[in-house]
Write a protein that holds these residues in place. Structure first.
Motif, PDB file in Angstrom:
ATOM      1  N   ARG A  76       0.839  -1.198   0.000  1.00 32.42           N
ATOM      2  CA  ARG A  76       0.000   0.000   0.000  1.00 32.42           C
ATOM      3  C   ARG A  76       0.873   1.247   0.000  1.00 32.42           C
ATOM      4  N   VAL A  77       0.312   2.356  -0.452  1.00 37.45           N
ATOM      5  CA  VAL A  77       0.907   3.674  -0.256  1.00 37.45           C
ATOM      6  C   VAL A  77      -0.084   4.472   0.579  1.00 37.45           C
ATOM      7  N   VAL A  78       0.432   5.186   1.613  1.00 39.71           N
ATOM      8  CA  VAL A  78      -0.429   5.733   2.650  1.00 39.71           C
ATOM      9  C   VAL A  78       0.016   7.150   3.001  1.00 39.71           C
ATOM     10  N   PRO A 120      -3.685   1.009  -3.271  1.00 41.84           N
ATOM     11  CA  PRO A 120      -2.883  -0.195  -3.489  1.00 41.84           C
ATOM     12  C   PRO A 120      -1.704   0.082  -4.412  1.00 41.84           C
ATOM     13  N   ALA A 121      -0.601  -0.667  -4.195  1.00 42.73           N
ATOM     14  CA  ALA A 121       0.597  -0.515  -5.022  1.00 42.73           C
ATOM     15  C   ALA A 121       0.913  -1.762  -5.840  1.00 42.73           C
ATOM     16  N   ASN A 122       0.192  -2.853  -5.605  1.00 40.54           N
ATOM     17  CA  ASN A 122       0.409  -4.116  -6.329  1.00 40.54           C
ATOM     18  C   ASN A 122       1.807  -4.688  -6.132  1.00 40.54           C
ATOM     19  N   THR A 123       2.480  -4.307  -5.056  1.00 36.79           N
ATOM     20  CA  THR A 123       3.778  -4.864  -4.671  1.00 36.79           C
ATOM     21  C   THR A 123       4.178  -4.216  -3.357  1.00 36.79           C
ATOM     22  N   GLY A 124       5.151  -4.781  -2.695  1.00 39.66           N
ATOM     23  CA  GLY A 124       5.664  -4.158  -1.488  1.00 39.66           C
ATOM     24  C   GLY A 124       6.443  -2.898  -1.815  1.00 39.66           C
ATOM     25  N   LYS A 143       4.173  -9.656  -4.311  1.00 37.36           N
ATOM     26  CA  LYS A 143       5.094 -10.184  -5.310  1.00 37.36           C
ATOM     27  C   LYS A 143       5.984  -9.052  -5.819  1.00 37.36           C
ATOM     28  N   PRO A 144       7.155  -9.390  -6.342  1.00 36.73           N
ATOM     29  CA  PRO A 144       7.997  -8.337  -6.939  1.00 36.73           C
ATOM     30  C   PRO A 144       7.338  -7.758  -8.186  1.00 36.73           C
ATOM     31  N   ASN A 145       7.335  -6.440  -8.297  1.00 41.36           N
ATOM     32  CA  ASN A 145       6.696  -5.766  -9.424  1.00 41.36           C
ATOM     33  C   ASN A 145       7.272  -4.362  -9.477  1.00 41.36           C
ATOM     34  N   ALA A 146       8.438  -4.215 -10.104  1.00 41.54           N
ATOM     35  CA  ALA A 146       9.194  -2.967 -10.045  1.00 41.54           C
ATOM     36  C   ALA A 146       8.545  -1.892 -10.902  1.00 41.54           C
ATOM     37  N   GLN A 147       8.232  -0.744 -10.302  1.00 45.26           N
ATOM     38  CA  GLN A 147       7.520   0.297 -11.018  1.00 45.26           C
ATOM     39  C   GLN A 147       7.658   1.648 -10.313  1.00 45.26           C
ATOM     40  N   VAL A 148       7.400   2.704 -11.065  1.00 52.02           N
ATOM     41  CA  VAL A 148       7.321   4.055 -10.521  1.00 52.02           C
ATOM     42  C   VAL A 148       5.845   4.430 -10.485  1.00 52.02           C
ATOM     43  N   LEU A 149       5.352   4.832  -9.308  1.00 52.69           N
ATOM     44  CA  LEU A 149       3.951   5.220  -9.144  1.00 52.69           C
ATOM     45  C   LEU A 149       3.893   6.688  -8.720  1.00 52.69           C
ATOM     46  N   THR A 150       3.247   7.516  -9.527  1.00 60.62           N
ATOM     47  CA  THR A 150       3.179   8.951  -9.253  1.00 60.62           C
ATOM     48  C   THR A 150       1.730   9.402  -9.154  1.00 60.62           C
ATOM     49  N   TYR A 151       1.417  10.149  -8.087  1.00 61.31           N
ATOM     50  CA  TYR A 151       0.047  10.546  -7.761  1.00 61.31           C
ATOM     51  C   TYR A 151      -0.089  12.070  -7.791  1.00 61.31           C
ATOM     52  N   ALA A 192      -5.350   7.754 -13.657  1.00 57.94           N
ATOM     53  CA  ALA A 192      -4.686   6.636 -14.340  1.00 57.94           C
ATOM     54  C   ALA A 192      -5.013   5.322 -13.631  1.00 57.94           C
ATOM     55  N   ARG A 193      -4.906   4.226 -14.394  1.00 61.14           N
ATOM     56  CA  ARG A 193      -5.216   2.901 -13.858  1.00 61.14           C
ATOM     57  C   ARG A 193      -3.933   2.204 -13.428  1.00 61.14           C
ATOM     58  N   LEU A 194      -3.965   1.594 -12.246  1.00 60.97           N
ATOM     59  CA  LEU A 194      -2.815   0.835 -11.772  1.00 60.97           C
ATOM     60  C   LEU A 194      -2.650  -0.415 -12.633  1.00 60.97           C
ATOM     61  N   PRO A 195      -1.488  -0.599 -13.261  1.00 60.30           N
ATOM     62  CA  PRO A 195      -1.307  -1.759 -14.152  1.00 60.30           C
ATOM     63  C   PRO A 195      -1.416  -3.075 -13.390  1.00 60.30           C
ATOM     64  N   ASP A 196      -1.875  -4.092 -14.081  1.00 58.36           N
ATOM     65  CA  ASP A 196      -1.942  -5.427 -13.498  1.00 58.36           C
ATOM     66  C   ASP A 196      -0.532  -5.985 -13.326  1.00 58.36           C
ATOM     67  N   ILE A 197      -0.374  -6.871 -12.350  1.00 60.84           N
ATOM     68  CA  ILE A 197       0.910  -7.504 -12.113  1.00 60.84           C
ATOM     69  C   ILE A 197       1.001  -8.787 -12.928  1.00 60.84           C
ATOM     70  N   ASN A 198       2.152  -9.026 -13.491  1.00 68.06           N
ATOM     71  CA  ASN A 198       2.406 -10.251 -14.251  1.00 68.06           C
ATOM     72  C   ASN A 198       3.559 -10.976 -13.580  1.00 68.06           C
TER      73      ASN A 198
END
Length: 727
Positions: free
Chosen positions: A536-538, A552-556, A596-604, A610-616
């Motif tokens: 999560r981002v809080v 939600p961040a879809n990863t730690g 799960k690992p899911n390396a990404q930059v999330l900007t708010y 924008a839609r949070l991408p699904d994790i693969n």
């Protein structure tokens, strides 16, 4: 001067064409193209960093300012509207491993890093990739890095971007083109496991970088290079060299008297400067945090004697010449991996009615320190989590008051294991804390954890694939059975603590289910931002800790967020991606985070849609496919010992992976058949080194039989879970 915020259309353009269009736009607007963003990207120098509060929309160095407070004066986003934050943009990074970087934002461009030291330049408004630089880090060296193939970010200076590469290089990149300008090998001894994961700092035209590797037997140091040419300017060693030689410099003259024997020199000594630095331009002092010893065990390292300077110390250095000025040692004779590499911040406080220039740190040992940054005098110290290795700090001597019956495991003639808190990842690890001058509070991402420490016989030889976690201290922290693991996991928790550094007391706290939550950011909007291990981002109210926003961040999320402003709009960015030491070495416990690992930059931003991408997740739904188990009990026991000493650094204690690298209990039937080929050939693109010359055929087969046994254990657990679910 701040950027005027003109924006080139969001299409993929070559850097030269983007520059030409932006220059033309400025000319048509009747403005000079000779602005920071137009003429020289990343046009940052010491004056601009020192005056960072005059252009709060940028984030020009790791801690935003030289004092590393990680506080932003921006307040467009505040307690009244933070609930309206939405995702503005995201950018997927190339490799799904641990993400620990603090981005730099200068004049509308973001510079950040991902795993294996890959550098990204992004449009800070849209997330569009401007360029990417892959230093082609020697991935076979990943097994020699204690804590995953992570990187904590870049530095920028006068049109260049600087990155420390995992394999020990420091490189300068042209900020406009993304092309390499120069590269230097920072290693003093290429035969040793010297790595870089930390972000460089730049002071007075010098790029300053430390190194990692104390767990694998190296000698710590920090080096300054000319920002323009890459030529070495000075180097400061943190522990002594060959005791047969005369120590060089005042610092080493002081340190040499605190070490005994010569095994520390053979092993390396440790004391790596792998993360924190800060700088006071007025005092012209650079402050560095120094790490743990090599070996951990002081009996093996230094005949059980001496303070072993400058292990676990804060050292003040003259940045002009690298000369020692003063030091404060947080943990004399460290025996528990209580590094002092944690975040160092500089603040002016009123203490006992007098203004003081102080330095603050919350290192691994569990105490929060307030130190006079002019002289190194300890002003106050108090534990910010429950601890049992010490009962307090003697303010007259500055030394901890050890609880000898608990802490000094190496003196036990019966070599019994002792439960010590905090354990090796400490009460606070690398995740940065922040300070808010309005509330007067420091926001600490804290750990609550303990482990068993036990002396071992002999002085084991240094090995590049065997870390101190397994060599000289038995930390005996994880059983194989699920119930035993659950009991330990219940004791490894996290907290966000708001700490009053003047009163040395907790103001509020937020509990978390596990350790390794993210670093923090505080803002003039009276907000504290943090990402969490459970994905999560809080945002919290800075005065009370009340949760005001969550997404939600879809990863730690482990890294510390930043905030910046472009075109009058404030953004908040989290570098997200699960990995690092906890998820690789202690995989069984990190699974509790459920990410799960899911390396990404999330900007708010406010009103972001924008839609949070699904994790693969590439390791999803792998089931064990073991061949017949043929190993004897003795062979399997040998395999367990070999695996935990040579393989667990990446694949997890007892072969339970946290998901960042493959779980070897779920090897395919094909990979079981070619097991020796993988072990001896390596899988270099993934970072798996060759173990040829390290494991002989008999040892490799013992490891294989242990993994087969663990695969059958897993099949049994999965079958039991299915039966339980069916009832």
């Amino acid at each position: 001067m701040r950027s005027i915020g003109l924006h080139v259309p969001s299409v993929r353009l070559q850097p030269a064409l983007r520059h030409s269009l932006l220059t033309a736009s400025l000319l048509m607007a009747g403005l000079s193209p000779h602005l920071h963003a137009a003429e020289v990207p990343a046009n940052v120098d010491g004056k601009r960093i020192a005056a960072a509060n005059s252009e709060p929309g940028n984030w020009m160095t790791t801690g935003r300012t030289y004092d590393e407070q990680r506080y932003s004066p921006l307040k467009q986003i505040d307690q009244s509207n933070v609930g309206g934050l939405g995702l503005a943009w995201s950018h997927k990074l190339d490799i799904d491993r641990g993400v620990e970087a603090t981005p730099i934002v200068v004049d509308g461009v973001m510079y950040t890093t991902g795993p294996f030291s890959i550098v990204y330049a992004l449009d800070a408004r849209s997330g569009e990739l401007l360029w990417k630089y892959d230093p082609q880090s020697d991935r076979s060296r990943a097994g020699e890095a204690c804590c995953d193939a992570v990187n904590r970010g870049v530095a920028v200076w006068k049109g260049k971007v600087y990155v420390g590469v995992l394999d020990g290089r420091l490189e300068a990149i042209d900020a406009k083109t993304g092309k390499r300008v120069w590269s230097v090998d920072t290693r003093t001894d290429p035969s040793r496991s010297i790595t870089i994961t930390g972000a460089p700092r730049i002071v007075k035209g010098k790029v300053i970088i430390g190194n990692g590797g104390a767990e694998f037997g190296v000698r710590g140091y920090i080096t300054a290079y000319d920002a323009e040419t890459g030529k070495q300017d000075w180097r400061f060693f943190t522990v002594p060299g060959d005791p047969k030689e005369m120590p060089k410099g005042k610092g080493m003259e002081i340190a040499a008297k605190t070490w005994f024997g010569d095994n520390f020199y053979k092993q390396g000594g440790g004391g790596t400067v792998w993360d924190s630095m800060s700088y006071d331009p007025e005092l012209n002092l650079l402050y560095i945090g120094v790490g743990n010893g090599s070996s951990w065990n002081p009996r093996i390292r230094s005949e059980g004697k001496g303070d072993n300077l400058f292990l676990s110390s804060i050292v003040a250095i003259n940045p002009d010449n690298g000369e020692y000025v003063w030091h404060y040692q947080t943990t004399p004779g460290d025996a528990w991996d209580y590094t002092a590499t944690q975040h160092i911040m500089l603040v002016d406080l009123e203490i006992d009615g007098k203004p003081r220039k102080v330095l603050m740190q919350a290192p691994k040992n569990g105490f929060f320190y307030v130190i006079d940054r002019v002289t190194g005098e300890l002003l106050s110290a108090k534990n910010f989590i429950p601890i049992n290795w010490a009962t307090g700090i003697d303010l007259k001597t500055g030394r901890p008051i050890r609880n000898e019956k608990v802490a000094e495991y190496w003196k036990d003639p019966e070599k019994k294991a002792r439960l010590i808190q905090p354990a090796f990842w400490g009460a606070h690890d690398w995740q940065p804390m922040s300070y808010n001058p309005n509330t007067g509070l420091v926001y600490i991402p804290a750990h609550i954890m303990s482990a068993m420490y036990q002396d071992v016989d002999g002085a084991p030889p240094r090995s590049k694939f065997k870390s101190i976690y397994q060599l000289d201290v038995n930390t005996g922290m994880m059983p194989e059975d699920p119930e035993g693991l659950r009991k330990i996991a219940d004791t490894w928790t996290g907290k966000l603590i708001a700490w009053d550094p003047v009163k040395q007391e907790k103001r509020w706290e937020v509990p978390y289910s596990t350790i390794f939550n993210g670093g923090t950011l505080s803002t003039a909007g009276n907000l504290v931002f943090e990402g969490t291990a459970d994905g999560r981002v809080v945002a919290y109210a800075a005065e009370t800790g009340k949760k005001l926003w969550e997404s939600p961040a879809n990863t730690g999320v482990m890294a510390a967020p930043i905030t910046y402003e472009v075109d009058g709009e404030q953004y908040v960015t989290f570098m997200a991606g699960w990995g690092g030491a906890f998820s690789t070495f202690a995989g069984a416990l990190s699974l509790r985070a459920g990410v799960k690992p899911n390396a990404q930059v999330l900007t708010y931003k406010l009103g972001g849609t924008a839609r949070l991408p699904d994790i693969n997740y590439k390791w999803a739904d792998r089931k064990p496919e073991p061949p017949q188990l043929t190993g004897t009990t003795a062979q399997i026991d040998q395999g367990r010992e070999l695996f935990n000493s040579s393989c667990s650094q990446c694949h997890g204690i007892n072969a339970i992976s946290g998901g960042v690298v493959p779980d070897l209990r779920t090897l395919s039937a094909e990979n079981h058949q070619r097991f020796l080929g993988i072990v001896y050939g390596g899988r270099i693109p993934d970072g798996m080194p060759s173990f040829q010359g390290h494991l002989d055929l008999q040892q490799a087969e013992a490891v294989h039989q242990y993994l087969i046994k663990r695969a059958y254990d897993l099949k049994e657990q999965l079958a039991g879970a299915q039966k339980t679910a069916a009832k």
